[in-house]
Design a protein around this motif. Structure first.
Motif, PDB file in Angstrom:
ATOM      1  N   ALA A  75     -10.993  34.675  38.216  1.00 52.93           N
ATOM      2  CA  ALA A  75     -11.828  35.868  38.084  1.00 52.93           C
ATOM      3  C   ALA A  75     -12.156  36.147  36.622  1.00 52.93           C
ATOM      4  O   ALA A  75     -13.311  36.410  36.272  1.00 52.93           O
ATOM      5  CB  ALA A  75     -11.108  37.067  38.706  1.00 52.93           C
TER       6      ALA A  75
ATOM      7  N   LYS B 222     -14.675  33.571  35.329  1.00 50.96           N
ATOM      8  CA  LYS B 222     -16.045  33.806  35.800  1.00 50.96           C
ATOM      9  C   LYS B 222     -16.712  34.918  35.007  1.00 50.96           C
ATOM     10  O   LYS B 222     -17.909  34.837  34.693  1.00 50.96           O
ATOM     11  CB  LYS B 222     -16.031  34.142  37.287  1.00 50.96           C
ATOM     12  CG  LYS B 222     -15.658  32.976  38.189  1.00 50.96           C
ATOM     13  CD  LYS B 222     -15.565  33.426  39.646  1.00 50.96           C
ATOM     14  CE  LYS B 222     -15.032  32.313  40.539  1.00 50.96           C
ATOM     15  NZ  LYS B 222     -14.904  32.739  41.945  1.00 50.96           N
ATOM     16  N   VAL B 223     -15.948  35.963  34.689  1.00 51.27           N
ATOM     17  CA  VAL B 223     -16.492  37.058  33.876  1.00 51.27           C
ATOM     18  C   VAL B 223     -16.927  36.539  32.515  1.00 51.27           C
ATOM     19  O   VAL B 223     -18.033  36.824  32.041  1.00 51.27           O
ATOM     20  CB  VAL B 223     -15.448  38.183  33.719  1.00 51.27           C
ATOM     21  CG1 VAL B 223     -15.878  39.159  32.620  1.00 51.27           C
ATOM     22  CG2 VAL B 223     -15.252  38.925  35.029  1.00 51.27           C
TER      23      VAL B 223
ATOM     24  N   GLN C 242     -22.407  32.846  41.832  1.00 45.78           N
ATOM     25  CA  GLN C 242     -21.309  33.799  41.655  1.00 45.78           C
ATOM     26  C   GLN C 242     -21.385  34.489  40.294  1.00 45.78           C
ATOM     27  O   GLN C 242     -21.092  35.679  40.174  1.00 45.78           O
ATOM     28  CB  GLN C 242     -19.964  33.091  41.793  1.00 45.78           C
ATOM     29  CG  GLN C 242     -19.583  32.767  43.238  1.00 45.78           C
ATOM     30  CD  GLN C 242     -18.077  32.662  43.411  1.00 45.78           C
ATOM     31  OE1 GLN C 242     -17.337  32.554  42.443  1.00 45.78           O
ATOM     32  NE2 GLN C 242     -17.633  32.709  44.645  1.00 45.78           N
TER      33      GLN C 242
ATOM     34  N   ALA D 199     -21.555  38.418  39.551  1.00 45.69           N
ATOM     35  CA  ALA D 199     -20.556  39.043  38.681  1.00 45.69           C
ATOM     36  C   ALA D 199     -21.218  39.848  37.573  1.00 45.69           C
ATOM     37  O   ALA D 199     -20.781  40.960  37.243  1.00 45.69           O
ATOM     38  CB  ALA D 199     -19.636  37.982  38.084  1.00 45.69           C
TER      39      ALA D 199
ATOM     40  N   ALA E  64     -15.724  40.266  38.871  1.00 43.98           N
ATOM     41  CA  ALA E  64     -15.721  38.986  39.585  1.00 43.98           C
ATOM     42  C   ALA E  64     -14.455  38.867  40.422  1.00 43.98           C
ATOM     43  O   ALA E  64     -13.419  39.456  40.089  1.00 43.98           O
ATOM     44  CB  ALA E  64     -15.806  37.819  38.602  1.00 43.98           C
TER      45      ALA E  64
END
Length: 265
Positions: free
Chosen positions: A152, A155-156, A191, A195, A201
């Protein structure tokens, strides 16, 4: 031999003059920081130099955006360039210091393990960790480098990179860690877009089976994303239905930490 000696003497004089100019320029910034604003004569008096010297120093600093001039009264004050330099220093110095109480508060609020991560080349590295009351595991994420596409926090961080760099990272082969890991660039990009739009995310058992996580971006004064803060925990406790609530709490923690980092929102 005489020519060489004269050249060395001139070099020493030049070096001394350069150091003196740098010292005076820094002194100008310190004077303006102390006084708020000042005219050329006032700055020259503070430095003990001729007005023409003070004017040249101010001109160089103004060209670099470090000072600015009020056109009506001719007074000088610190420019936006100083904030840029301060922000660069804050990247490394402040997020750990300012993030500690926020991270502990998020862990206490959610009961889960809270982490702060920053970008480290092609990975996310966890620089802060706090455990909540429900975090029964003793696993330590501190200092661990984790893949951007399967976490997570990663991804951010990846979602807010410049497109060219993001494309470069996604052009590589994306490692599979579990059956849930997303390994195609197109799906990861989808994704990342989500996000960026939502402000947080998710990661559903993508790095380890039984481990879920949420994270939100931490910003500097200029809005640039410097890190991510969120929580992770076992999937049986952090089930999909609970993740929106945890994402909201992580986003609030990210807002608080961003505020501490100088971001006005």
């Amino acid at each position: 031999m005489a020519d060489t000696t004269e050249e060395q003497t001139e070099e020493r004089r030049g070096a001394t003059g350069s150091v003196q100019s740098v010292d005076r320029a820094v002194s100008v910034l310190e004077i303006l920081a102390r006084l708020g604003e000042a005219g050329v004569t006032e700055i020259a008096d503070e430095l003990g130099v001729h007005k023409s010297t003070a004017f040249r120093l101010l001109g160089v600093l103004e060209n670099r955006g470090l000072v600015d001039q009020e056109r009506e009264r001719g007074k000088y004050y610190l420019g936006a360039g100083v904030l840029r330099l301060a922000g660069a220093a804050a990247n490394r110095l402040d997020i750990s210091q300012e993030g500690a109480p926020v991270c502990r508060s998020l862990a206490g609020d959610t009961g889960e393990t809270a982490n702060i991560a920053v970008l480290d080349a092609d990975a996310a590295v966890n620089i802060m960790q706090a455990r909540g009351a429900a975090a029964v595991t003793a696993y330590n994420w501190l200092g661990r480098r984790t893949p951007l596409h399967a976490t997570a926090s990663g991804k951010v961080l990846l979602a807010h990179l410049p497109k060219e760099r993001q494309d470069g990272l996604l052009s590589r082969k994306l490692a599979r860690f579990t059956e849930h890991t997303i390994t195609t660039a197109a799906d990861v990009r989808s994704q990342l877009q989500t996000a960026a739009e939502r402000g947080f995310a998710y990661a559903y058992e993508e790095l380890e089976i039984g481990l879920n996580a949420v994270a939100a971006p931490v910003r500097l004064h200029d809005g640039a994303v410097i890190g991510a803060i969120g929580v992770s925990g076992p999937a049986y406790r952090m089930a999909r239905g609970r993740l929106p609530e945890l994402a909201e709490r992580s986003a609030k923690a990210a807002e608080e930490l961003s505020r501490r980092m100088g971001y006005a929102g």
